[in-house]
Every structure is written in structure tokens, then in C-alpha cells.
Design an enzyme around this catalytic site. Structure first.
Site, PDB file in Angstrom:
ATOM      1  N   HIS A   1      -2.621  10.581   5.942  1.00  0.00           N
ATOM      2  CA  HIS A   1      -4.038  10.898   6.126  1.00  0.00           C
ATOM      3  C   HIS A   1      -4.148  12.267   6.770  1.00  0.00           C
ATOM      4  O   HIS A   1      -3.662  12.474   7.884  1.00  0.00           O
ATOM      5  CB  HIS A   1      -4.710   9.846   7.001  1.00  0.00           C
ATOM      6  CG  HIS A   1      -4.470   8.442   6.520  1.00  0.00           C
ATOM      7  ND1 HIS A   1      -5.036   7.958   5.367  1.00  0.00           N
ATOM      8  CD2 HIS A   1      -3.696   7.447   7.003  1.00  0.00           C
ATOM      9  CE1 HIS A   1      -4.627   6.719   5.179  1.00  0.00           C
ATOM     10  NE2 HIS A   1      -3.812   6.381   6.153  1.00  0.00           N
TER      11      HIS A   1
ATOM     12  N   HIS B   1       1.859   7.155   1.737  1.00  0.00           N
ATOM     13  CA  HIS B   1       0.718   8.079   1.800  1.00  0.00           C
ATOM     14  C   HIS B   1       0.584   8.616   3.216  1.00  0.00           C
ATOM     15  O   HIS B   1       1.226   8.121   4.140  1.00  0.00           O
ATOM     16  CB  HIS B   1      -0.571   7.366   1.381  1.00  0.00           C
ATOM     17  CG  HIS B   1      -1.000   6.280   2.329  1.00  0.00           C
ATOM     18  ND1 HIS B   1      -0.449   5.018   2.316  1.00  0.00           N
ATOM     19  CD2 HIS B   1      -1.905   6.264   3.350  1.00  0.00           C
ATOM     20  CE1 HIS B   1      -0.997   4.274   3.260  1.00  0.00           C
ATOM     21  NE2 HIS B   1      -1.886   5.011   3.929  1.00  0.00           N
TER      22      HIS B   1
ATOM     23  N   ARG C   1       0.904  -1.162   0.000  1.00  0.00           N
ATOM     24  CA  ARG C   1       0.000   0.000   0.000  1.00  0.00           C
ATOM     25  C   ARG C   1       0.926   1.190   0.000  1.00  0.00           C
ATOM     26  O   ARG C   1       1.697   1.388   0.933  1.00  0.00           O
ATOM     27  CB  ARG C   1      -0.885  -0.053   1.251  1.00  0.00           C
ATOM     28  CG  ARG C   1      -1.736   1.179   1.494  1.00  0.00           C
ATOM     29  CD  ARG C   1      -2.878   1.317   0.496  1.00  0.00           C
ATOM     30  NE  ARG C   1      -3.615   2.569   0.764  1.00  0.00           N
ATOM     31  CZ  ARG C   1      -3.297   3.744   0.213  1.00  0.00           C
ATOM     32  NH1 ARG C   1      -2.287   3.843  -0.639  1.00  0.00           N
ATOM     33  NH2 ARG C   1      -3.993   4.817   0.520  1.00  0.00           N
TER      34      ARG C   1
ATOM     35  N   HIS D   1       3.344   6.996   5.699  1.00  0.00           N
ATOM     36  CA  HIS D   1       3.685   5.591   5.934  1.00  0.00           C
ATOM     37  C   HIS D   1       3.477   4.751   4.690  1.00  0.00           C
ATOM     38  O   HIS D   1       2.843   5.176   3.725  1.00  0.00           O
ATOM     39  CB  HIS D   1       2.857   5.022   7.106  1.00  0.00           C
ATOM     40  CG  HIS D   1       1.390   5.253   6.989  1.00  0.00           C
ATOM     41  ND1 HIS D   1       0.787   6.437   7.379  1.00  0.00           N
ATOM     42  CD2 HIS D   1       0.386   4.470   6.517  1.00  0.00           C
ATOM     43  CE1 HIS D   1      -0.513   6.359   7.162  1.00  0.00           C
ATOM     44  NE2 HIS D   1      -0.789   5.188   6.635  1.00  0.00           N
TER      45      HIS D   1
ATOM     46  N   GLU E   1     -10.419   6.096   3.174  1.00  0.00           N
ATOM     47  CA  GLU E   1      -9.137   5.505   2.781  1.00  0.00           C
ATOM     48  C   GLU E   1      -8.832   5.842   1.317  1.00  0.00           C
ATOM     49  O   GLU E   1      -7.692   5.936   0.916  1.00  0.00           O
ATOM     50  CB  GLU E   1      -9.199   3.989   2.999  1.00  0.00           C
ATOM     51  CG  GLU E   1      -8.115   3.157   2.351  1.00  0.00           C
ATOM     52  CD  GLU E   1      -6.708   3.404   2.897  1.00  0.00           C
ATOM     53  OE1 GLU E   1      -6.571   4.096   3.916  1.00  0.00           O
ATOM     54  OE2 GLU E   1      -5.751   2.928   2.263  1.00  0.00           O
TER      55      GLU E   1
ATOM     56  N   GLU F   1      -4.299   6.493  12.203  1.00  0.00           N
ATOM     57  CA  GLU F   1      -4.567   5.120  11.747  1.00  0.00           C
ATOM     58  C   GLU F   1      -4.112   4.115  12.799  1.00  0.00           C
ATOM     59  O   GLU F   1      -2.981   4.168  13.265  1.00  0.00           O
ATOM     60  CB  GLU F   1      -3.813   4.875  10.426  1.00  0.00           C
ATOM     61  CG  GLU F   1      -3.844   3.422   9.945  1.00  0.00           C
ATOM     62  CD  GLU F   1      -3.171   3.259   8.580  1.00  0.00           C
ATOM     63  OE1 GLU F   1      -3.346   4.120   7.705  1.00  0.00           O
ATOM     64  OE2 GLU F   1      -2.460   2.252   8.407  1.00  0.00           O
TER      65      GLU F   1
HETATM   66 MN    MN Z   1      -2.773   4.596   5.884  1.00  0.00          MN
END
Ligand code: MN
Ligand code: MN
Length: 384
Positions: A97, A95, A92, A141, A164, A102
């Protein structure tokens, strides 16, 4: 003002604006009197269940992210959740937030995380089933599947309006920044960026990461002072009962986790996590194994029961009465997330035991002797 309080303040202010009484004084009044959420003010309680694993979400091969936000589950204003699977070799991407911290619980497989902190340090950690991570709001992260098996984990965000799929991804940013700016920023030729992705990558694909994490570009890790990893199920449960047990982790055991407390609750068949409420937090529920009935009491005679199966999500607003009962033939396991680092709960058995029997007798118009038969201390988990 802490975050949940600030959010409720903003919501209360929004409600008073809707009512056309948006003066400072009335906003203050609305806040102090905790104006009800319009969604919760009707004659019936709204649904508090969402079949997360049956939803489609974002799919790429056998990797996916499925989310429960206010869009899928309108009652869940305080907490959003995501179920994510990464195949071997899938990450993933990097990125952050902008509007949520999280928290995660690993159900299957192994994951490696690398998280940057505002001090410039980074921490790289490997996670196994039963482990938990916490990334403060805005900390960048990346998540990598480790080994040759897929990994499955549940993410919890301390904001129900968070999505998300609306996160800030590094490929998206670089893909939309002029090459001249990027070249100046990094001191490299503009042509360096010729074949960079133009749109968000989201799931990146490559080789399975090496067993030992390679050092960062800047050299050996200088990790931030507080770790982002906690081995929840490697601990002894914090409470064990005849028909169940509970692991709980908040800021007391995991100091970086200032806005989320996580719980793993195991119930034997027929066992009941007793009637209770949480004075300071909403509760987000995900059934890892088994089948439960969740009850919710919303005052004014409003009572609702939802049956949650494996992979379903439930949500209990702050202060609402509720219980969880294993109605299956096998033990069940439920993941609970609270949008506070400092868990509080009041159980109905404790409340009754904390009152003189004369008070209870008058309250219910029953003889005092009857209340001798009630528990004299907290039940927490009642057996079948
Ligand atoms: Mn995340
Ligand atoms: Mn609860």
C-alpha cells in the site's frame, strides 16, 4: 511533523487555496487555527455511519473484500477500513500500500502473513481470532487462509483516501512489465513469463497451506527486529469495569504499530462508554457483535445519534465528543481503531471531577452542593 499532522496541514493548505488565500502566511494561519473540514462546517453534522457488511465490495466465490473509504463514508478522511473473508486455499496476493499502513484484527478462522521489510528480512506469522497485525506503509505482504475453514478479519488503514482496490499488486506489475526487462531483472529466459497473469490476481487460489510454514526462497527467515504480530485478546483487558471491559494496544505494547491504536470494547446490555473525546486522533468503529447507539457532539448545538448494528461502521473525527451505548439485550463487542500509536482520551466525568465545585456552580448556575453528587473520578463505562 507526524503523518496525521502532516495530512491536516495539507488539507488546511488545500482549504486556504480554495479560499484564494494560498500564501505561505495564510497557510500557516489556516494550519494554526485548524480550519474546519468543509464537510463538518455545515449547520448539521453529516452521517457518520456506513453499513459495511451490507455493501457488495469485491466478491470472488465466497471470498470478498468490502471497504469503507471517503467514497462510501465521506466523513472518514483519516481512516479507511475493510472487511475481508478468505476461503480455504485462497490468498490475498502479494501487494503493498503506497499510501497507508495496515492494521488488522482477526474475527474468525486462521491467517498466515508473510511481510517483507526494507532490511530484506521477512516475517511469517500465523494468526487466530483475537490476534492483531500491523504492516508499516509500503511494506509488501501476502495473506493466506489457513486450514479448512474460512477466515474473516477487519483491516484498518491510517488514511481515509486509501482504497484496498487501488493497491500495488505483484501480478499487476509483472503482467505489465516487458518480458525483456523481467528476463534481465531475474536472469531467466523471457519465455519464463509466457503464461503469467496479465492482470491483477487479487485473490489467488491453490492448495491449503501446510501447517508449518515452509522457509523463504532465500533460506531460513531473518525476521525484522520488530514483530508484526500482537495477541490482543490473549492478554488481560487493560481495564475492567462492572458492566464492561476494554483491551487496548498501541505502540507502547506493540512497538511497530506507530500510527494505529486498536481497542476491543465489550459492553453489557444498557452499559454506556461515557461521553468523551480524543485530542489527537480520529476513531473508526466496527460492530463485531450486538447493537449500539453512538452519539456525536459537533459544537454549535450540533448533535447526532446513529444506531450501529452488527457489521456497521462508525466514524468520529478528532476532538468530537461521543459515546457508545449498548441498546441490545445481549453483550456487545465493538472494534475501535485510532490513527495514532499513542492513544489519548478525555472523559467528561474526569473533566468535571478535575474542577472545583465553585467553578461548576457558576458554569451551570446551580448550587455547589449539587456537584458533590457527581462522580469524583473517571466513570469510563457506566452501568445500565
Ligand atoms: Mn494489504
Ligand atoms: Mn472514543
Amino acid at each position: 511533523m507526524n503523518e496525521p499532522t502532516r495530512r491536516r496541514f495539507i488539507e488546511a493548505a488545500a482549504v486556504s487555496n480554495l479560499l484564494g488565500v494560498g500564501t505561505d502566511e495564510s497557510t500557516d494561519f489556516a494550519f494554526k487555527n485548524n480550519v474546519p473540514d468543509p464537510l463538518l462546517a455545515g449547520p448539521e453534522l453529516p452521517t457518520f455511519k456506513f453499513e459495511l457488511e451490507k455493501s457488495t465490495g469485491k466478491v470472488d466465490g465466497k471470498s470478498y473484500g468490502k471497504e469503507a473509504t471517503v467514497e462510501q463514508l465521506p466523513i472518514s478522511k483519516g481512516i479507511a477500513g475493510v472487511s475481508m473473508v478468505l476461503e480455504p486455499g485462497v490468498m490475498r496476493e502479494l501487494h503493498w500500500h503506497a499510501t497507508a499502513a495496515e492494521w488488522a484484527f482477526v474475527i474468525e478462522g486462521r491467517v498466515r502473513t508473510t511481510v517483507i521489510s526494507p532490511t530484506g528480512g521477512s516475517e511469517i506469522n500465523d494468526f487466530e481470532p483475537g490476534d492483531v497485525w500491523y504492516f508499516p506503509r509500503g511494506h509488501g505482504h501476502v495473506l493466506e487462509c489457513l486450514g479448512n475453514k474460512p477466515t474473516h478479519f477487519i483491516l484498518i488503514f491510517d488514511n481515509g483516501y486509501f482504497s484496498e482496490f487501488g493497491t500495488f499488486s505483484i501480478s499487476d506489475w509483472i503482467g505489465h512489465t516487458p518480458k525483456a526487462v523481467l528476463a534481465k531483472n531475474f536472469g531467466v529466459a523471457e519465455s519464463t513469463f509466457d503464461n503469467f497473469p496479465k492482470e491483477e490476481v487479487y485473490f489467488g487460489r491453490g492448495a491449503v497451506p501446510p501447517d508449518k510454514p515452509p522457509p523463504p526462497l532465500q533460506g531460513p527467515q531473518h525476521a525484522p527486529p520488530l514483530t508484526h504480530k500482537f495477541r490482543l485478546l490473549a492478554q488481560h483487558p487493560h481495564a475492567v469495569y462492572k458492566s464492561g471491559r476494554e483491551w487496548r494496544v498501541g505502540a507502547n505494547l506493540f512497538p511497530i504499530s506507530t500510527t494505529i491504536t486498536g481497542v476491543i470494547l465489550d459492553l453489557d446490555p444498557g452499559a454506556l462508554r461515557e461521553l468523551h473525546w480524543h485530542p489527537t486522533a480520529d476513531e473508526w468503529q466496527y460492530v463485531i457483535e450486538g447493537q449500539v447507539n453512538v452519539s456525536m457532539f459537533g459544537s454549535h448545538g450540533r448533535y447526532r445519534i446513529e444506531t450501529l448494528n452488527k457489521g456497521d461502521v462508525g466514524y468520529i473525527p478528532q476532538g468530537y465528543g461521543h459515546s457508545i451505548e449498548n441498546i441490545g439485550k445481549k453483550p456487545c463487542r465493538v472494534l475501535l481503531g485510532f490513527n495514532t500509536g499513542h492513544y489519548e482520551g478525555i472523559d467528561l466525568s474526569t473533566w468535571i471531577a478535575a474542577n472545583p465545585k465553585s467553578v461548576l456552580a457558576t458554569n451551570f448556575s446551580k448550587p455547589e452542593a449539587l456537584f458533590e453528587k457527581f462522580p469524583h473520578k473517571q466513570v469510563f463505562i457506566a452501568p445500565s
